[in-house]
Design a protein around this motif. Structure first.
Motif, PDB file in Angstrom:
ATOM      1  N   LEU A 172      16.644 -12.564  59.376  1.00 31.29           N
ATOM      2  CA  LEU A 172      16.899 -13.881  58.845  1.00 31.29           C
ATOM      3  C   LEU A 172      18.743 -13.546  58.298  1.00 31.29           C
ATOM      4  CD1 LEU A 172      16.367 -16.351  58.102  1.00 31.29           C
ATOM      5  CD2 LEU A 172      14.826 -15.356  55.986  1.00 31.29           C
ATOM      6  N   ARG A 173      19.510 -12.732  57.844  1.00 34.31           N
ATOM      7  CA  ARG A 173      20.243 -12.543  57.526  1.00 34.31           C
ATOM      8  C   ARG A 173      21.027 -13.147  59.215  1.00 34.31           C
ATOM      9  NH1 ARG A 173      21.286  -5.923  56.696  1.00 34.31           N
ATOM     10  NH2 ARG A 173      22.205  -5.718  58.502  1.00 34.31           N
ATOM     11  N   GLU A 174      21.014 -12.001  60.256  1.00 34.53           N
ATOM     12  CA  GLU A 174      22.069 -12.342  61.163  1.00 34.53           C
ATOM     13  C   GLU A 174      21.699 -13.986  62.048  1.00 34.53           C
ATOM     14  OE1 GLU A 174      20.091  -9.778  64.313  1.00 34.53           O
ATOM     15  OE2 GLU A 174      21.334  -7.773  63.317  1.00 34.53           O
ATOM     16  N   GLU A 175      20.141 -14.207  61.436  1.00 39.85           N
ATOM     17  CA  GLU A 175      19.985 -16.477  61.931  1.00 39.85           C
ATOM     18  C   GLU A 175      21.105 -16.768  61.090  1.00 39.85           C
ATOM     19  OE1 GLU A 175      16.087 -18.452  62.012  1.00 39.85           O
ATOM     20  OE2 GLU A 175      16.213 -16.387  62.377  1.00 39.85           O
ATOM     21  N   ILE A 176      20.946 -16.619  60.076  1.00 41.37           N
ATOM     22  CA  ILE A 176      21.586 -17.273  58.761  1.00 41.37           C
ATOM     23  C   ILE A 176      23.398 -17.808  59.123  1.00 41.37           C
ATOM     24  CG2 ILE A 176      22.888 -16.969  55.950  1.00 41.37           C
ATOM     25  CD1 ILE A 176      19.931 -16.654  55.317  1.00 41.37           C
ATOM     26  N   ARG A 177      23.566 -16.278  59.616  1.00 45.15           N
ATOM     27  CA  ARG A 177      24.913 -16.156  59.803  1.00 45.15           C
ATOM     28  C   ARG A 177      25.356 -17.137  61.643  1.00 45.15           C
ATOM     29  NH1 ARG A 177      30.713 -16.429  59.262  1.00 45.15           N
ATOM     30  NH2 ARG A 177      32.151 -14.967  60.547  1.00 45.15           N
ATOM     31  N   GLN A 178      24.237 -16.895  62.542  1.00 49.06           N
ATOM     32  CA  GLN A 178      24.760 -17.295  63.549  1.00 49.06           C
ATOM     33  C   GLN A 178      24.557 -19.669  63.316  1.00 49.06           C
ATOM     34  OE1 GLN A 178      21.351 -16.616  66.562  1.00 49.06           O
ATOM     35  NE2 GLN A 178      22.365 -18.073  68.069  1.00 49.06           N
ATOM     36  N   ILE A 179      23.356 -20.048  62.353  1.00 50.43           N
ATOM     37  CA  ILE A 179      23.783 -20.746  62.055  1.00 50.43           C
ATOM     38  C   ILE A 179      24.585 -21.438  61.220  1.00 50.43           C
ATOM     39  CG2 ILE A 179      22.471 -22.705  60.419  1.00 50.43           C
ATOM     40  CD1 ILE A 179      19.462 -21.491  60.915  1.00 50.43           C
ATOM     41  N   GLN A 180      25.361 -20.767  60.184  1.00 48.43           N
ATOM     42  CA  GLN A 180      26.359 -20.716  59.912  1.00 48.43           C
ATOM     43  C   GLN A 180      27.569 -21.088  60.851  1.00 48.43           C
ATOM     44  OE1 GLN A 180      29.459 -18.738  59.276  1.00 48.43           O
ATOM     45  NE2 GLN A 180      30.839 -19.902  58.055  1.00 48.43           N
ATOM     46  N   GLN A 181      28.149 -20.513  61.566  1.00 48.69           N
ATOM     47  CA  GLN A 181      29.016 -20.460  62.266  1.00 48.69           C
ATOM     48  C   GLN A 181      29.014 -21.593  63.617  1.00 48.69           C
ATOM     49  OE1 GLN A 181      28.750 -15.979  64.391  1.00 48.69           O
ATOM     50  NE2 GLN A 181      30.636 -15.885  63.382  1.00 48.69           N
ATOM     51  N   GLN A 182      27.259 -22.044  63.829  1.00 51.41           N
ATOM     52  CA  GLN A 182      26.904 -22.879  64.835  1.00 51.41           C
ATOM     53  C   GLN A 182      27.472 -24.252  63.917  1.00 51.41           C
ATOM     54  OE1 GLN A 182      23.352 -22.706  66.298  1.00 51.41           O
ATOM     55  NE2 GLN A 182      22.755 -25.359  66.226  1.00 51.41           N
ATOM     56  N   LEU A 183      27.076 -24.044  62.798  1.00 51.27           N
ATOM     57  CA  LEU A 183      27.685 -25.945  61.841  1.00 51.27           C
ATOM     58  C   LEU A 183      28.952 -25.784  61.500  1.00 51.27           C
ATOM     59  CD1 LEU A 183      24.158 -26.080  60.436  1.00 51.27           C
ATOM     60  CD2 LEU A 183      24.615 -27.256  62.297  1.00 51.27           C
ATOM     61  N   GLY A 184      29.724 -24.775  61.611  1.00 50.48           N
ATOM     62  CA  GLY A 184      30.776 -24.767  61.080  1.00 50.48           C
ATOM     63  C   GLY A 184      31.150 -24.917  59.514  1.00 50.48           C
ATOM     64  N   ILE A 185      30.023 -24.466  58.573  1.00 52.46           N
ATOM     65  CA  ILE A 185      30.308 -24.991  56.968  1.00 52.46           C
ATOM     66  C   ILE A 185      30.207 -23.549  56.137  1.00 52.46           C
ATOM     67  CG2 ILE A 185      27.269 -24.248  57.018  1.00 52.46           C
ATOM     68  CD1 ILE A 185      27.592 -26.528  55.057  1.00 52.46           C
ATOM     69  N   THR A 186      31.058 -24.099  55.412  1.00 49.24           N
ATOM     70  CA  THR A 186      31.810 -23.047  54.686  1.00 49.24           C
ATOM     71  C   THR A 186      30.787 -23.232  53.490  1.00 49.24           C
ATOM     72  OG1 THR A 186      34.179 -24.562  54.466  1.00 49.24           O
ATOM     73  CG2 THR A 186      33.899 -22.848  52.547  1.00 49.24           C
ATOM     74  N   THR A 187      30.647 -21.141  53.531  1.00 50.93           N
ATOM     75  CA  THR A 187      29.282 -20.920  52.885  1.00 50.93           C
ATOM     76  C   THR A 187      29.790 -19.329  51.953  1.00 50.93           C
ATOM     77  OG1 THR A 187      28.376 -21.644  55.251  1.00 50.93           O
ATOM     78  CG2 THR A 187      27.371 -19.549  53.646  1.00 50.93           C
ATOM     79  N   ILE A 188      28.839 -19.859  50.788  1.00 49.77           N
ATOM     80  CA  ILE A 188      29.733 -18.482  49.744  1.00 49.77           C
ATOM     81  C   ILE A 188      28.067 -18.218  49.532  1.00 49.77           C
ATOM     82  CG2 ILE A 188      29.886 -17.595  47.673  1.00 49.77           C
ATOM     83  CD1 ILE A 188      31.712 -19.966  47.556  1.00 49.77           C
ATOM     84  N   PHE A 189      27.939 -16.459  49.805  1.00 48.69           N
ATOM     85  CA  PHE A 189      26.402 -15.881  49.943  1.00 48.69           C
ATOM     86  C   PHE A 189      27.262 -14.358  48.764  1.00 48.69           C
ATOM     87  CE2 PHE A 189      23.477 -11.994  51.271  1.00 48.69           C
ATOM     88  CZ  PHE A 189      23.092 -13.276  51.959  1.00 48.69           C
ATOM     89  N   VAL A 190      25.304 -14.629  47.684  1.00 44.07           N
ATOM     90  CA  VAL A 190      25.862 -14.367  46.588  1.00 44.07           C
ATOM     91  C   VAL A 190      24.669 -12.732  47.007  1.00 44.07           C
ATOM     92  CG1 VAL A 190      25.299 -13.044  44.671  1.00 44.07           C
ATOM     93  CG2 VAL A 190      26.504 -15.239  44.490  1.00 44.07           C
ATOM     94  N   THR A 191      25.116 -11.440  46.789  1.00 45.00           N
ATOM     95  CA  THR A 191      24.217  -9.952  47.151  1.00 45.00           C
ATOM     96  C   THR A 191      24.634  -9.028  46.754  1.00 45.00           C
ATOM     97  OG1 THR A 191      23.330  -9.319  49.387  1.00 45.00           O
ATOM     98  CG2 THR A 191      25.786  -9.734  49.003  1.00 45.00           C
ATOM     99  N   HIS A 192      23.984  -8.224  46.345  1.00 41.19           N
ATOM    100  CA  HIS A 192      24.075  -6.740  45.178  1.00 41.19           C
ATOM    101  C   HIS A 192      24.550  -6.266  46.798  1.00 41.19           C
ATOM    102  CE1 HIS A 192      19.524  -7.498  45.195  1.00 41.19           C
ATOM    103  NE2 HIS A 192      19.156  -5.839  45.868  1.00 41.19           N
TER     104      HIS A 192
END
Length: 352
Positions: A172-192
């Motif tokens: 799912l993280r790979e899918e999120i990154r792929q969608i983000q790149q496809q849409l070109g949307i500015t993204t902040i991702f919080v994680t530990h």
């Protein structure tokens, strides 16, 4: 081109200051991860960008517009939460359509946009199902589609994968990154999770006690940590106690062994320092090359599939080193004496 700017952001809850003078500029279309342990302030910064928390001081500017006085629903920001936060009484289609209906979009346009979003997350065949009929990964995909449907200018993700099992998290993280790149949307991702942050981000912000200890690319964060906290928090790190022999030439002593670090040392002769090394920094293979060798005794050897992690006692300091699995080479056994070849470029010098 700078799209999102955080300037001198501070946040206090009563007498407790949880974010200290946070500054950062994020480019349009950039994927930035806030990485750190629980309580370091990363989610608080995210909530201030979203408008759920008001900064005690500082400003937040998105696309040239100050957001400080705007309510969350006036900021055109998409948010994905850890716990999905889907409406249980609505099916998938209606969950994704919710924000569009709030904005008063015509019914025909809503139907078209929702179909686009469901196609984007590969769930177009599940539009009539309800959240309880979906897996955790599917629910989080729906939450992502709902956040993206109104075409937000910024996407915020607050530990969206932490409730999922390991295999689903990776896909799912790979899918999120792929969608983000496809849409070109500015993204902040919080994680530990450091692996998540390093694997999908353009830049990583390592936070510690309400401060950004280091901001850089994943390569920089891992290979050139700016503080001792970053060096210890990101990746596996071993430390070796040493004593300075000659600070100008870079000679130090580990036990009875003198090594040449080929760099000026930040301590005087006779003072103690620590040498920090990653597991991949050395090799015990026959014919391995390095600037110096560390001799020690194997205290444990773990078979991890493609990698064998060996822990070695070097003059009282236990150090981890990795070697690739080779079916033709027997891994070292507990009690073996080995010599680890190390390149000085992979050694970080820390004050004691």
């Amino acid at each position: 081109m700078t799209f999102l700017t955080l300037t001198s952001i501070q946040k206090s809850f009563g007498p407790v200051k949880v974010v200290h003078d946070f500054n950062m500029s994020i480019d349009k279309g950039e994927f930035v991860s806030f990485l750190g342990p629980s309580g370091c302030g990363k989610t608080t910064v995210l909530r201030m960008v979203a408008g759920f928390e008001t900064p005690t001081a500082g400003s937040i500017v998105i696309n040239g517009k100050d957001q400080s006085r705007l309510k969350p629903n006036q900021r055109n920001i998409g948010m994905v939460f850890q716990a999905y936060a889907l409406f249980p009484n609505m099916n998938v289609f209606d969950n994704v359509a919710f924000g569009l209906k709030i904005h008063g979009m015509p019914k025909a346009d809503i139907e078209k946009r929702v179909k686009e979003m469901l196609s984007l997350i590969h769930l177009e065949h599940l539009g009539e199902r309800y959240p309880y009929q979906l897996s955790g990964g599917q629910q989080q995909r729906v939450a992502l589609a709902r956040a993206l449907a109104p075409k937000p200018q910024v996407l915020l993700l607050d530990e969206p994968l932490s409730a999922l099992d390991a295999k689903i998290r990776v896909s799912l993280r790979e899918e999120i990154r792929q969608i983000q790149q496809q849409l070109g949307i500015t993204t902040i991702f919080v994680t530990h999770d450091q692996e998540e942050a390093l694997s999908i981000s353009d830049r990583v912000v390592v936070m510690n006690s309400g401060r950004a200890d280091q901001i850089g690319t994943p390569f920089e964060i891992y290979n050139k940590p700016a503080t001792r906290f970053v060096a210890s928090f990101v990746g596996t790190l071993s430390t070796i106690d040493a004593t300075v022999v000659d600070s100008a030439s870079g000679k130090a002593k580990i036990g009875e062994q003198v090594i040449d670090l080929k760099q000026a040392l930040p301590a005087a002769q006779g003072e103690r320092i620590q040498l920090a090394v990653r597991p991949e920094a050395g090799s015990i293979a026959d014919g391995a090359k390095g600037d110096f060798a560390l001799d020690g005794q194997v205290t444990s050897s773990q078979f991890l599939g493609s990698v064998i992690r060996t822990r070695i006692n070097v003059a009282g300091s236990v150090v981890s080193f990795d070697m690739f699995n080779d079916p033709g080479v027997k891994p070292p056994a507990i009690g073996d004496m080995v010599s680890v070849k190390v390149d000085t470029a992979h050694v970080h010098v820390l004050r004691d």
